[in-house]
Design a protein around this motif. Structure first.
Motif, PDB file in Angstrom:
ATOM      1  N   GLN A  85      29.154  42.644  45.462  1.00 11.71           N
ATOM      2  CA  GLN A  85      29.571  41.712  44.442  1.00 11.71           C
ATOM      3  C   GLN A  85      30.928  41.118  44.831  1.00 11.71           C
ATOM      4  OE1 GLN A  85      27.820  40.751  41.896  1.00 11.71           O
ATOM      5  NE2 GLN A  85      29.338  39.483  40.869  1.00 11.71           N
ATOM      6  N   LEU A  86      30.988  39.804  44.832  1.00 12.53           N
ATOM      7  CA  LEU A  86      32.238  39.151  45.171  1.00 12.53           C
ATOM      8  C   LEU A  86      33.284  39.403  44.099  1.00 12.53           C
ATOM      9  CD1 LEU A  86      30.922  35.666  46.336  1.00 12.53           C
ATOM     10  CD2 LEU A  86      31.536  37.631  47.749  1.00 12.53           C
ATOM     11  N   GLN A  87      34.538  39.529  44.498  1.00 13.36           N
ATOM     12  CA  GLN A  87      35.620  39.723  43.532  1.00 13.36           C
ATOM     13  C   GLN A  87      36.654  38.630  43.743  1.00 13.36           C
ATOM     14  OE1 GLN A  87      35.845  42.366  40.945  1.00 13.36           O
ATOM     15  NE2 GLN A  87      37.013  40.568  40.341  1.00 13.36           N
ATOM     16  N   LEU A  88      36.663  37.697  42.824  1.00 13.51           N
ATOM     17  CA  LEU A  88      37.666  36.647  42.843  1.00 13.51           C
ATOM     18  C   LEU A  88      38.919  37.156  42.142  1.00 13.51           C
ATOM     19  CD1 LEU A  88      35.126  33.978  41.647  1.00 13.51           C
ATOM     20  CD2 LEU A  88      36.031  34.126  43.966  1.00 13.51           C
ATOM     21  N   VAL A  89      40.084  36.599  42.476  1.00 12.12           N
ATOM     22  CA  VAL A  89      41.346  37.054  41.891  1.00 12.12           C
ATOM     23  C   VAL A  89      42.077  35.876  41.274  1.00 12.12           C
ATOM     24  CG1 VAL A  89      43.544  38.191  42.295  1.00 12.12           C
ATOM     25  CG2 VAL A  89      41.520  38.927  43.571  1.00 12.12           C
ATOM     26  N   GLU A  90      42.210  35.915  39.951  1.00 10.40           N
ATOM     27  CA  GLU A  90      42.922  34.874  39.224  1.00 10.40           C
ATOM     28  C   GLU A  90      44.386  35.256  39.025  1.00 10.40           C
ATOM     29  OE1 GLU A  90      38.794  35.225  37.161  1.00 10.40           O
ATOM     30  OE2 GLU A  90      40.358  36.574  37.905  1.00 10.40           O
ATOM     31  N   SER A  91      45.230  34.241  38.899  1.00 11.39           N
ATOM     32  CA  SER A  91      46.640  34.456  38.584  1.00 11.39           C
ATOM     33  C   SER A  91      47.180  33.208  37.910  1.00 11.39           C
ATOM     34  CB  SER A  91      47.442  34.768  39.856  1.00 11.39           C
ATOM     35  OG  SER A  91      47.376  33.682  40.758  1.00 11.39           O
ATOM     36  N   GLY A  92      48.384  33.339  37.334  1.00 14.47           N
ATOM     37  CA  GLY A  92      49.043  32.176  36.750  1.00 14.47           C
ATOM     38  C   GLY A  92      49.024  32.093  35.248  1.00 14.47           C
ATOM     39  N   GLY A  93      48.343  33.022  34.596  1.00 15.07           N
ATOM     40  CA  GLY A  93      48.322  32.997  33.138  1.00 15.07           C
ATOM     41  C   GLY A  93      49.671  33.404  32.564  1.00 15.07           C
ATOM     42  N   GLY A  94      49.791  33.261  31.251  1.00  8.57           N
ATOM     43  CA  GLY A  94      51.031  33.643  30.602  1.00  8.57           C
ATOM     44  C   GLY A  94      51.114  33.064  29.214  1.00  8.57           C
ATOM     45  N   LEU A  95      52.322  33.120  28.668  1.00  7.39           N
ATOM     46  CA  LEU A  95      52.586  32.609  27.322  1.00  7.39           C
ATOM     47  C   LEU A  95      53.343  31.290  27.437  1.00  7.39           C
ATOM     48  CD1 LEU A  95      52.724  32.918  24.226  1.00  7.39           C
ATOM     49  CD2 LEU A  95      54.839  34.234  24.566  1.00  7.39           C
ATOM     50  N   VAL A  96      52.872  30.294  26.720  1.00  8.61           N
ATOM     51  CA  VAL A  96      53.498  28.980  26.760  1.00  8.61           C
ATOM     52  C   VAL A  96      53.434  28.358  25.370  1.00  8.61           C
ATOM     53  CG1 VAL A  96      51.359  27.804  27.423  1.00  8.61           C
ATOM     54  CG2 VAL A  96      53.565  26.785  28.034  1.00  8.61           C
TER      55      VAL A  96
END
Length: 119
Positions: free
Chosen positions: A1-12
């Motif tokens: 199973q491929l595992q993509l990695v997200e980033s960049g979220g937060g509170l705005v």
């Protein structure tokens, strides 16, 4: 199973911007350009919904609720996909998931990144 990695979220705050990034796993680097890439989101107690896609050989497509505010892009040299989110609204609060699809491998997901937009 491929595992993509997200980033960049937060509170705005409402009206602000965020840029999400998604890194593809090394296992698909050589065939990254064959994958249709996308972003989905899931708000609390709601179903996961499609936000934007950038498919092979096709123009980007967007959910009506984000048209004119979000932009999806991909950098094939870096094996990454981005979601630029401008003029954010509290209704955009959700966990955002990156997706990768081919007919032979099916749909793969990342673990998601949380986006919170305060009013």
């Amino acid at each position: 199973q491929l595992q993509l990695v997200e980033s960049g979220g937060g509170l705005v705050q409402a009206g602000g911007s965020l840029r999400l990034s998604c890194a593809a796993p090394r296992a698909i680097f050589s065939v990254f350009t064959t994958y249709d890439m996308g972003w989905y989101r899931q708000a609390p107690e709601k179903q996961r919904e499609l936000v934007a896609t950038i498919a092979v050989g096709r123009a980007a497509e967007y959910a009506e609720s984000v048209k004119g505010r979000f932009t999806i892009s991909r950098d094939n040299s870096r094996k990454k996909v981005y979601l630029q989110m401008n003029n954010l609204e509290p209704e955009d609060t959700a966990v955002y998931y990156c997706s990768a699809y081919t007919p032979s491998t099916g749909l793969a997901w990342g673990r998601g990144t949380q986006v919170n937009v305060s009013s």
